[in-house]
Design an enzyme around this catalytic site. Structure first.
Site, PDB file in Angstrom:
ATOM      1  N   ASP A   1      -0.901   6.194  -5.504  1.00 29.93           N
ATOM      2  CA  ASP A   1      -1.917   7.229  -5.720  1.00 29.93           C
ATOM      3  C   ASP A   1      -1.373   8.224  -6.734  1.00 29.93           C
ATOM      4  OD1 ASP A   1      -3.678   6.493  -3.296  1.00 29.93           O
ATOM      5  OD2 ASP A   1      -1.676   6.739  -2.434  1.00 29.93           O
TER       6      ASP A   1
ATOM      7  N   GLU B   1      -4.212   4.102  -8.262  1.00 33.36           N
ATOM      8  CA  GLU B   1      -5.435   4.753  -7.779  1.00 33.36           C
ATOM      9  C   GLU B   1      -5.482   6.174  -8.310  1.00 33.36           C
ATOM     10  OE1 GLU B   1      -6.287   5.044  -3.518  1.00 33.36           O
ATOM     11  OE2 GLU B   1      -7.823   6.508  -4.053  1.00 33.36           O
TER      12      GLU B   1
ATOM     13  N   HIS C   1      -0.425  10.928  -2.212  1.00 33.01           N
ATOM     14  CA  HIS C   1      -1.751  10.574  -1.700  1.00 33.01           C
ATOM     15  C   HIS C   1      -2.595  11.777  -1.317  1.00 33.01           C
ATOM     16  CE1 HIS C   1      -4.637   9.571   1.501  1.00 33.01           C
ATOM     17  NE2 HIS C   1      -4.817   8.450   0.827  1.00 33.01           N
TER      18      HIS C   1
ATOM     19  N   GLU D   1       0.533  -0.689  -4.808  1.00 30.49           N
ATOM     20  CA  GLU D   1      -0.540   0.297  -4.954  1.00 30.49           C
ATOM     21  C   GLU D   1       0.089   1.666  -4.841  1.00 30.49           C
ATOM     22  OE1 GLU D   1      -3.776   3.045  -3.340  1.00 30.49           O
ATOM     23  OE2 GLU D   1      -1.828   2.543  -2.462  1.00 30.49           O
TER      24      GLU D   1
ATOM     25  N   HIS E   1       0.845  -1.198   0.000  1.00 29.39           N
ATOM     26  CA  HIS E   1       0.000   0.000   0.000  1.00 29.39           C
ATOM     27  C   HIS E   1       0.878   1.245   0.000  1.00 29.39           C
ATOM     28  CE1 HIS E   1      -2.688   2.863   2.416  1.00 29.39           C
ATOM     29  NE2 HIS E   1      -3.316   2.688   1.269  1.00 29.39           N
TER      30      HIS E   1
HETATM   31  O1  G3P Z   1      -6.788   1.589  -2.750  1.00 30.44           O
HETATM   32  C1  G3P Z   1      -6.860   1.242  -1.423  1.00 30.44           C
HETATM   33  C2  G3P Z   1      -6.515   2.406  -0.522  1.00 30.44           C
HETATM   34  O2  G3P Z   1      -5.285   2.930  -0.939  1.00 30.44           O
HETATM   35  C3  G3P Z   1      -7.549   3.465  -0.528  1.00 30.44           C
HETATM   36  O3  G3P Z   1      -7.402   4.403   0.485  1.00 30.44           O
HETATM   37  O4  G3P Z   1      -6.767   6.580   1.374  1.00 30.44           O
HETATM   38  O5  G3P Z   1      -5.086   4.790   1.282  1.00 30.44           O
HETATM   39  O6  G3P Z   1      -5.831   5.898  -0.797  1.00 30.44           O
HETATM   40  P1  G3P Z   1      -6.217   5.458   0.588  1.00 30.44           P
HETATM   41 CA    CA Z   2      -4.544   4.690  -2.313  1.00 30.66          CA
END
Ligand code: G3P
Ligand code: CA
Length: 235
Positions: free
Chosen positions: A43, A107, A55, A41, A14
């Site tokens: 952002d 994302e 993020h 993952e 993450h």
């Molecule tokens: O995609 C899963 C997670 O990353 C979503 O929440 O706030 O960490 O971007 P956040």
């Molecule tokens: Ca995310």
């Protein structure tokens, strides 16, 4: 199922490996791959003509800067320290560095990000199997679907204020990505029956990860891929 789901159960780094390196940085992504993460993952936001990997809406928490990300110039963003001397990476730099070693869940954060993202993916001829696009704002997924339907999508949810499986189906998603507390067996089963996987965020407790796996969750976003990868029975 496309090969983003290349194992029975995925431990997804993450934002990279934030328990070991600054989040959403090349160093974090590299460490996550070294630790054996099954996927990454990140952002992405479209700001001042650049796809930057960050993020928050604000710079304060993760960088040496202050103020809103979308009010900054690309030059300023790129001059900041994102932790330990790392820069805020461009999406292109991450794709270049990862080079298909593991799949990436991109994302899409903020309006107008989907179009430039799929343009970049296509321009680089990124293999579709290595990409999963997700967004809380499903309008971004619609933009992605119209412009580049070949890149798989996951519908991301915060609060479940509507039927997630139906909403995911509306955008032609292959996965339903939900908060760990929303990943209940009825939802997972309904998603499976609709041909979709369920991914849960953000899971840092091995016992919880094992319980999610038992009910059929296909993978977790975790800040500590090392802990998860060393959890007997998880993979
Ligand atoms: O995609 C899963 C997670 O990353 C979503 O929440 O706030 O960490 O971007 P956040
Ligand atoms: Ca995310």
């Amino acid at each position: 199922m496309p090969t983003f789901f290349h194992r029975d159960f995925l431990c997804i780094g993450h934002r990279g490996f934030p328990s070991a390196a600054p989040e959403n940085t090349l160093r974090g992504f590299e460490l996550a791959i070294s630790a054996g993460a099954d996927a990454l993952e990140l952002d992405v936001q479209w700001v001042d003509g650049g796809l930057i990997v960050i993020h928050d809406d604000d710079l304060d928490r993760t960088t040496s800067g202050t103020g809103r990300v979308d009010a900054a110039t690309l030059g300023h963003l790129r001059s900041l320290d994102a932790g330990g001397g790392e820069r805020i990476p461009l999406l292109e730099e991450v794709l270049e560095r990862v080079a298909g070693r593991v799949p990436i869940n991109i994302e899409l954060k903020g309006p107008g990000t989907a179009g430039p993202t799929v343009d970049l993916l296509r321009a680089r001829a990124e293999p579709t199997a290595g990409i999963l696009l997700s967004a809380f704002d499903h309008r971004e997924l619609e933009v992605a679907r119209s412009a580049a339907p070949e890149y798989p999508r996951a519908a991301l949810f915060g609060r479940l204020d509507r039927d997630p499986v139906a909403a995911a189906r509306e955008v032609g998603a292959i996965a339903v990505n939900v908060h760990r507390r929303s990943a209940r067996s009825a939802l997972v089963k309904a998603a499976q029956e609709a041909g979709m996987a369920t991914l849960a965020y953000t899971v840092n407790d091995p016992k919880e990860a094992l319980a999610l796996r038992r009910i059929g969750v296909a993978g977790i976003f975790t800040d500590c891929p090392d802990v998860m990868l060393n959890t007997p029975g998880l993979r």
